[in-house]
Enzyme design. Structure first.
Site, PDB file in Angstrom:
ATOM      1  N   SER A 114       7.087  -4.768   7.787  1.00 57.86           N
ATOM      2  CA  SER A 114       6.690  -5.770   8.797  1.00 57.86           C
ATOM      3  C   SER A 114       7.501  -7.063   8.692  1.00 57.86           C
ATOM      4  CB  SER A 114       5.193  -6.070   8.675  1.00 57.86           C
ATOM      5  OG  SER A 114       4.472  -4.886   8.896  1.00 57.86           O
TER       6      SER A 114
ATOM      7  N   ASP B   3       4.640  -2.494  12.732  1.00 57.68           N
ATOM      8  CA  ASP B   3       3.182  -2.288  12.785  1.00 57.68           C
ATOM      9  C   ASP B   3       2.646  -2.173  14.218  1.00 57.68           C
ATOM     10  OD1 ASP B   3       3.712  -4.942  13.282  1.00 57.68           O
ATOM     11  OD2 ASP B   3       2.123  -5.741  12.015  1.00 57.68           O
TER      12      ASP B   3
ATOM     13  N   ARG C 142       0.838  -1.214   0.000  1.00 56.02           N
ATOM     14  CA  ARG C 142       0.000   0.000   0.000  1.00 56.02           C
ATOM     15  C   ARG C 142       0.861   1.248   0.000  1.00 56.02           C
ATOM     16  NH1 ARG C 142      -4.121   0.979   4.499  1.00 56.02           N
ATOM     17  NH2 ARG C 142      -2.391   0.317   5.804  1.00 56.02           N
TER      18      ARG C 142
END
Length: 917
Positions: free
Chosen positions: A602, A656, A539
């Site tokens: 991540s 995250d 994203r």
């Protein structure tokens, strides 16, 4: 020849005339299909009324719970005793149920008399007499050295609150023993048996004879879930969903309901179909106004109905030339056995003449034909009424199971059903006509009431033994308060190890500094880019933060990362990432803007500053070469330079979990902890700099990414790890690592459940001992199934559907066990999370020297968000283990996107402040 034809014509004409005459006279006894469907609907409404807590007291059909919760599954075995008390004699039975792959039952029995002085004397003496007879039977059969379970068929109205308990409501038949009414008959018999020191018998079940019929047939046919008796009396029972039985606590599974349908119509619901003969018979009975449905159906009354009709027809001159014998006036002179004999196929007319002659009548050929037809109408109506009520039960079963078509078996017993030549086929035909969407098999019971009591006992015994084994497995997942306190304290020790320079290399909880040194204070503003790389989707986000009103607006675009890029070279991967960023900037019209950027990456990284992150190793299917051991921020900068179209200010590389904390910290200044409870498991928090020996400086705070998934890798959790945890660990990609995560996170909980189900199936406690190929497949039992199965709104039927998707053909009982297993595994996970979290909030309270601490935890992750009970159990555990901390839980929205932008914004604000100083 002509004479023969003439005689045949005459007889046929005579028969037709007589039948028409009787049909006109008994017009109201002939029920149309439309009427039967209407009766069926009325009975359905009565059943519903009987099952409701508020409506049961006024219901005529009492729908009594029997506490029989399971039918035989064929695995029952052993020796059982059965007692049948309820008539002029009582029977003691030894039943041998053998498994060995084939269903086999052997019975030995003995009858004992029930003298009047015993059944009408003192209650204590009655039960002592029964115990004496039982002891005699056991001595005779050489059973005294054995401990045997016993089932008691007690054919009197009882209120049950357990399978092995029944309070006598009232004696019926000839029984009048004093001091028994209103007491538990099982306790009375148990007390009487205690006087025989050498008698070792456990009464496991008190059974109604109808339930006995169903259970006997269910042993031979597992589809049997209805029992019907049509004999001297009539009744039916069936397996009802617990969720529909308001009279009993609990929603799980099924229970057999004894309908006591003989009383249907006692509230006036059948007045429109009752005839003058029914009314006359009722007035002359022992219980006027009661059991009105039974009085139109059962063997006790059919002969009497025929007598009343014949008497009236004779008085009207329609039979016997108007002559009546004295015997025809005597109540009970025509019995149901006479009705059955008169309706026999070939010898029926001869039987009719003989029976009428015995009554002192002189019947003509025409009279015999007419009387035979009266019998047919009366018994046909009985079969029709029975069929309508049974069709209502079958429809209810089909609707409960949400099936378009039901396949089921009805266990049948009773003298009327057995001895009447036409009754069974009439009943079967009408049932099938009323419920065309049910495939019904009718199975005749053998020794229903007594063998049935033994079968109920055998099932209860099996369920009891299985329950012990299942509870033993589930107990492995039940953590005591002491154990949870121990886990909290061990976690606290590991935190300290991870923070100290000397012990850090050996610590299982790595306590990684993130170089995030401040929380949002509301003054952050501007436009920020955020990148989120953690799986096959990538994203890019534009995040606009406005100060004052604490407003965040986000725009994002999702790009896929093809497998050949994920597993190609590092250069190709980062060039692809930059291509995606370029597309997004074009899309947003921001090509020339130099924006600060936060990169949520991540994967395990070691950070040396907020904008430096060295990749330790790839996970989640990524295998891009030349990346491990490299700084991912440098690799991204190099790729931007190669493209040479735009420049970006990469401010922060972000985990995250930290993003989750920052997102909630923006809304709530008390938020100092971030928690992820999803596919993975992790926690971060704001630590005092003075406690972090790995980083220079003592002033202020820094966020520590605990990476607590590795807690227990040093063996400190071995006392609570089960064989199933070990199997999951051994089959994982990283055996011996991330043990705490493997007991708590969504990635592994379904796999733990799968291992337990395999073990229980191997023990023969689930799925009839059959392990499906799909259940053998690793990862097939996803954690989302736990959330679905444990949902309070989900009926067992839907649980069975989920299990069917996994190739598991489950019974209702299997579904309950699977739900319990899921509950035990997820509860332990939530409690372990709670213990870890309690350790951190207690540490924050002590570090700040507070008597009480008010703190907020930002939470993200599918397990926490979607599981129906996980969040509640986690919160309750924290409250219990950290009573001096007032912890608020706040759901994060988009920790990896919005959180990355907020970390970037805070870092820019702190940079600016340092420059100004």
């Amino acid at each position: 020849m002509f004479a023969v034809h003439l005689m045949a014509f005459y007889f046929t004409k005579l028969k037709e005339d007589q039948i028409k005459k009787v049909d006109r006279f008994l017009y109201h006894m002939r029920l149309s299909d439309e009427t039967l469907l209407d009766i069926m609907a009325r009975f359905q409404a009565e059943m519903q009324k009987g099952l409701g807590k508020d409506t049961n007291p006024t219901a005529s059909v009492k729908m009594l719970p029997t506490f029989v919760r399971a039918i035989p599954d064929g695995s029952e075995n052993g020796e059982f005793l059965s007692l049948d008390l309820g008539g002029s004699k009582f029977r003691v039975l030894k039943v041998q149920v053998s498994e060995e792959g084939k269903r086999n039952v052997q019975m030995e029995s003995q009858f004992y008399p029930t003298p009047n002085e015993i059944i009408r004397g003192n209650g204590t003496e009655l039960f002592e007499y029964v115990a004496d007879c039982l002891a005699d039977f056991m001595k005779t059969k050489e059973l005294m050295q054995k401990k045997l379970p016993l089932g008691l068929t007690f054919s009197f109205p009882c209120k049950q609150t357990k399978l092995e308990e029944g309070v006598l409501l009232s004696w019926t038949k000839k029984f009048k023993a004093r001091g028994v009414q209103g007491t538990d008959v099982v306790s009375s018999l148990t007390n009487a048996m205690r006087k025989h020191k050498d008698l070792d018998v456990d009464i496991l079940a008190l059974v109604n004879d109808t339930v006995g019929t169903m259970m006997t047939c269910a042993y031979d046919d597992p589809y049997c879930e209805v029992g019907v008796i049509i004999g001297t009396g009539t009744n039916a029972c069936y397996m009802e969903d617990m969720s529909n039985i308001e009279l009993v606590e609990g929603d799980e599974g099924r229970m057999c309901i004894n309908t006591e349908w003989g009383a249907f119509g006692d509230d006036g619901a059948l007045e429109d179909i009752r005839t003058e003969f029914d009314q006359e018979l009722d007035l002359g009975s022992l219980n006027p106004g009661k059991q009105l449905f039974e009085k139109m159906i059962s063997g006790l009354y059919l002969g009497e109905l025929v007598r009343l009709i014949l008497l009236k027809m004779a008085k009207a001159g329609l039979l016997f030339g108007g002559e009546k014998s004295s015997a025809l006036h005597i109540k009970g002179k025509i019995e149901t056995r006479h009705v059955a004999a008169m309706e026999k196929y070939k010898e029926g007319l001869a039987n009719t003449r003989e029976i009428l002659t015995d009554l002192g009548l002189e019947p003509s050929e025409a009279d015999c034909i007419a009387v035979q037809h009266v019998c047919t109408i009366v018994s046909f109506r009985s079969a029709n009424l029975c069929a309508a009520a049974l069709a209502a039960i079958l429809t209810r079963l089909r609707e409960n199971k949400k099936l378009v078509r039901l396949r089921t078996t009805v266990g049948m017993d009773g003298t009327l059903y057995k001895i009447h030549p036409q009754y069974p086929k009439r009943l079967h035909k009408v049932v099938r006509k009323l419920v065309p969407n049910c495939d019904v098999r009718f199975l005749l019971s053998e020794s229903g009431s007594t063998k049935g009591a033994a079968m109920v006992t055998a099932v209860a015994s099996r369920v009891q033994a299985q329950r012990k084994q299942i509870d033993k497995v589930l107990a492995l997942f039940q953590l005591t308060r002491e154990q949870l306190v121990g886990i909290r304290d061990k976690m606290r020790v590991e935190f300290e190890y991870g923070l100290k320079r000397d012990t850090h290399p050996l610590a299982t909880v790595k306590m990684l500094p993130t170089y995030v040194c401040g929380m949002p204070d509301g003054t952050e503003k501007g436009k920020f880019l955020a990148l989120d790389l953690g799986g096959t989707n990538f994203r890019v986000l534009l995040v606009k933060i406005r100060s004052g009103r604490r407003s965040v607006r986000m725009y994002n675009k999702i790009f896929t990362i093809p497998l050949e890029i994920m597993q190609g070279t590092g250069e190709e991967l980062f060039d692809h990432i930059v291509q995606c960023i370029a597309d997004f900037l074009d899309y947003m019209g921001l090509k020339g803007a130099q924006l600060p950027l936060g990169f949520t990456f991540s994967f395990p990284c070691r950070q040396a500053s907020i904008d430096k992150g060295t990749l330790i190793e790839w996970t989640k299917g990524f295998k891009a070469t030349d990346c491990e051991g490299e700084d991912v921020v440098d690799m991204l900068r190099e790729a931007i330079k190669r493209r040479n179209e735009f420049d970006l200010d990469i401010v922060a590389v972000v985990n995250d979990t930290v993003g989750t904390m920052m997102t909630c910290g923006y809304e709530d200044r008390n938020c100092e902890v971030g928690l992820i409870a999803g596919t993975g498991s992790n926690m971060c928090y704001m630590e005092e700099m003075r406690n972090i020996e790995l980083v220079e400086g003592d002033e202020g705070k820094m966020c520590i990414n605990t990476e607590w998934g590795g807690f227990g890798d040093n063996g400190c959790l071995d006392d609570i790890r089960t064989q199933y945890d070990k199997e999951v660990d051994e089959g994982s990609l990283n055996p011996g690592k991330q043990r705490y995560e493997k007991m708590t996170s969504g990635m592994y909980l379904g796999e733990i459940v799968r291992q337990i189900l395999i073990d229980l199936t191997k023990q023969g406690l689930l799925f009839r001992g059959q392990i499906s190929e799909r259940l053998r497949t690793r990862g097939i039992f996803e954690t989302k199934f736990l959330s679905q199965i444990e949902s309070d709104r989900l009926a067992l039927l839907q649980v069975r559907k989920i299990l069917q998707q996994l190739g598991l053909d489950s019974t209702c009982e299997d579904s309950i066990v699977v739900k319990e297993v899921c509950g035990a595994v997820s509860r332990r996970a939530a409690e372990l999370y709670g213990a870890g979290l309690a350790a951190i909030v207690e540490k924050r309270r002590e570090d700040q020297g507070f008597e009480h601490l008010k703190i907020t935890v930002g939470v993200d992750g599918t397990l926490y968000k979607l599981h129906p009970h996980f969040s509640r159990i986690l919160q309750e555990t924290v409250k219990e283990l950290a009573p001096r901390c007032d912890v608020t839980f706040m759901l994060s929205e988009d920790g990896s996107g919005k959180g990355a932008a907020l970390i970037t914004a805070v870092a820019k604000r702190l940079q600016q402040a340092r420059r100004e100083n």
